[in-house]
Design an enzyme around this catalytic site. Structure first.
Site, PDB file in Angstrom:
ATOM      1  N   GLN A 161      -1.597  -2.932 -49.016  1.00 20.27           N
ATOM      2  CA  GLN A 161       0.322  -2.624 -48.220  1.00 20.27           C
ATOM      3  C   GLN A 161       0.118  -2.038 -47.036  1.00 20.27           C
ATOM      4  OE1 GLN A 161       1.825   0.979 -50.461  1.00 20.27           O
ATOM      5  NE2 GLN A 161       3.801  -0.097 -51.030  1.00 20.27           N
ATOM      6  N   ALA A 215      -1.254  11.157  -2.980  1.00 24.70           N
ATOM      7  CA  ALA A 215      -0.057  11.164  -2.774  1.00 24.70           C
ATOM      8  C   ALA A 215       0.261   9.692  -4.537  1.00 24.70           C
ATOM      9  CB  ALA A 215       0.732  10.389  -1.965  1.00 24.70           C
ATOM     10  N   ALA A 258       0.697  -1.102   0.080  1.00 29.86           N
ATOM     11  CA  ALA A 258       0.066  -0.029   0.331  1.00 29.86           C
ATOM     12  C   ALA A 258       0.947   1.182  -0.258  1.00 29.86           C
ATOM     13  CB  ALA A 258      -0.451  -0.074   1.168  1.00 29.86           C
ATOM     14  N   ILE A 297      -5.079  -0.410  -4.949  1.00 36.32           N
ATOM     15  CA  ILE A 297      -4.035  -1.199  -3.954  1.00 36.32           C
ATOM     16  C   ILE A 297      -5.117  -2.543  -4.660  1.00 36.32           C
ATOM     17  CG2 ILE A 297      -3.048  -2.194  -1.651  1.00 36.32           C
ATOM     18  CD1 ILE A 297      -2.648   0.606  -2.202  1.00 36.32           C
ATOM     19  N   HIS A 309      -8.235  -5.427 -36.701  1.00 32.27           N
ATOM     20  CA  HIS A 309      -9.552  -6.435 -35.789  1.00 32.27           C
ATOM     21  C   HIS A 309     -11.366  -5.656 -36.881  1.00 32.27           C
ATOM     22  CE1 HIS A 309      -7.159  -8.469 -33.847  1.00 32.27           C
ATOM     23  NE2 HIS A 309      -7.985  -9.761 -33.845  1.00 32.27           N
ATOM     24  N   GLY A 339       4.376   3.575 -11.176  1.00 24.64           N
ATOM     25  CA  GLY A 339       5.914   4.710 -11.348  1.00 24.64           C
ATOM     26  C   GLY A 339       5.434   4.877 -13.088  1.00 24.64           C
ATOM     27  N   GLN A 363      13.056  -4.003  -9.307  1.00 19.29           N
ATOM     28  CA  GLN A 363      12.058  -5.381 -10.220  1.00 19.29           C
ATOM     29  C   GLN A 363      11.077  -5.406 -10.353  1.00 19.29           C
ATOM     30  OE1 GLN A 363      13.490  -9.262  -8.250  1.00 19.29           O
ATOM     31  NE2 GLN A 363      11.798  -9.383  -7.407  1.00 19.29           N
ATOM     32  N   GLU A 364      10.401  -4.467  -9.650  1.00 21.08           N
ATOM     33  CA  GLU A 364       9.617  -4.087  -9.435  1.00 21.08           C
ATOM     34  C   GLU A 364       8.499  -3.589 -11.354  1.00 21.08           C
ATOM     35  OE1 GLU A 364       5.539  -1.098  -8.350  1.00 21.08           O
ATOM     36  OE2 GLU A 364       6.971  -1.904  -6.613  1.00 21.08           O
TER      37      GLU A 364
END
Length: 386
Positions: free
Chosen positions: A286, A137, A131, A164, A345, A371, A248-249
């Site tokens: 094309q 923020a 969280a 969250i 599509h 981010g 890593q995230e």
């Protein structure tokens, strides 16, 4: 169909591909047939987490002594994330659990905390969340207002969080809280708030435009007493811990985005071979052929860069700025590719029963969470000295 000129992928070993087959079988049998129902429900049943735990899919990097698989090879996480994206199983919160929460617990938890939490983490009996974001923020972590005030052997937490992921399901939430005033790097602390603590409440399950099966909620803290034993890491060490884990995230999000973009392209290439207009496949016109060629090229370039980033991360050398580049490039590419593929599509792309429509909606969050693209550009720009 993979074209013969596609560069061979050398990142994975035979062991990773065996794991891929096992995880894909789990998705095909136990996830994909039920995912539409979970989208209607707005949540994935806890039993699915427990099944994944029994199969060893949730504790990939957790040592065996705590019930995990005992492998610190991030490529196994990559395989699971790729297959989840390609299956369109956007409701599964496993990526957050294993790629984002696990490093916090493994690096910062005390021995007592590890023995208390990690077995359930691996078995699927304990679902986790982080969280950070608040109504006022988001990307500005130093703007966090959720406060934690020391009171005897507890911290008393007051505030609110929003957006969250796993918020409704989570049994353990790593909460970013302010333990001192000001914008100091030492003002934030990570506190583990557990299900059932008095004053800890969930808000509504938020109604998103995509990723409908993944529960995403508001969290409220009203004089929640969190024992000092639930501090994760050091008091005042929250900001440093967040910065250490964000690479890593962001890499994990990039992995999901690239796999999602590649799958969107694959199903669209097939559609363009089979769908006809004016008695010829639409891919032979094309404009469409050029568009497919552009996407194929961009995907190969992105794949080569991303796999190099993964290799660097496995070796412990991936810079935070490079991870930001990977997230920026791959998520923006997924957004662009799914939009172009939906257009190819035609009217069918606007119908939610077609995978490309759901892929388009699911992809839109990737440039926002973990981010925003604008924050990724800021990180890279500052690293360039500007």
């Amino acid at each position: 169909m993979t074209p013969s000129f596609t560069l061979p992928r050398t990142l994975m070993d035979e062991e990773h591909e065996m794991f891929r087959s096992s995880y894909r079988e789990f998705l095909d049998r136990d996830v994909v047939p039920h995912h539409a129902a979970w989208e209607s429900d707005g949540i994935v049943p806890r039993s699915v987490w427990q099944l994944a735990g029994r199969k060893g899919f949730l504790g990939l990097g957790v040592p065996e002594e705590y019930g995990g698989a005992g492998s610190d090879d991030f490529r196994f996480n990559v395989v699971a994330t790729e297959e989840t994206a390609r299956a369109g199983a956007s409701g599964l919160g496993f990526q957050l659990h294993t790629d984002i929460v696990a490093p916090y617990l493994l690096r910062l938890a005390t021995e007592e905390q590890k023995r208390r939490w990690l077995p359930g983490f691996c078995s699927g009996d304990m679902i986790t969340a982080v969280a950070m974001s608040e109504p006022g923020a988001g990307s500005d972590l130093q703007g966090v207002q959720t406060a934690a005030v020391r009171s005897g052997d507890d911290f008393v937490v007051n505030g609110a969080k929003t957006f969250i992921s796993n918020g409704i399901s989570a049994d353990l939430v790593i909460v970013v809280a302010r333990t001192e005033q000001g914008r100091s790097r030492h003002a934030l602390t990570l506190l583990c708030v557990e299900r059932g603590m008095p004053g800890f409440q969930r808000g509504r399950n938020l109604d998103k435009i995509g990723r409908k099966a993944q529960d995403t909620s508001e969290l409220f803290f009203d004089d929640v007493r969190v024992p000092v034993e639930n501090v994760l890491g050091e008091v005042g060490g929250g900001f440093a811990a967040l910065m250490a884990n964000l690479a890593q995230e962001r890499l994990s999000i990039a992995v999901s985005a690239m796999a999602g973009a590649e799958f969107a392209f694959e199903i669209t290439a097939t559609y363009c071979r089979e769908r006809k207009a004016f008695d010829r496949p639409i891919g032979t016109f094309q404009h469409n052929r050029f568009l497919l060629a552009e996407m194929a090229t961009e995907l190969q370039v992105g794949r080569a860069f991303l796999d190099r980033c993964i290799s660097e991360h496995v070796e412990g050398r991936l810079a935070a700025e490079t991870a930001a580049m990977a997230k920026l490039w791959c998520t923006e590419l997924e957004k662009t590719v799914t939009d172009r593929c939906l257009q190819l599509h035609g009217g069918y792309g606007y119908m939610t029963e077609f995978r490309i429509a759901r892929a388009f909606l699911d992809a839109r969050a990737q440039t926002i969470y973990g981010g925003t693209s604008e924050i990724m550009k800021e990180i890279v720009g500052r690293a360039l000295g500007f």
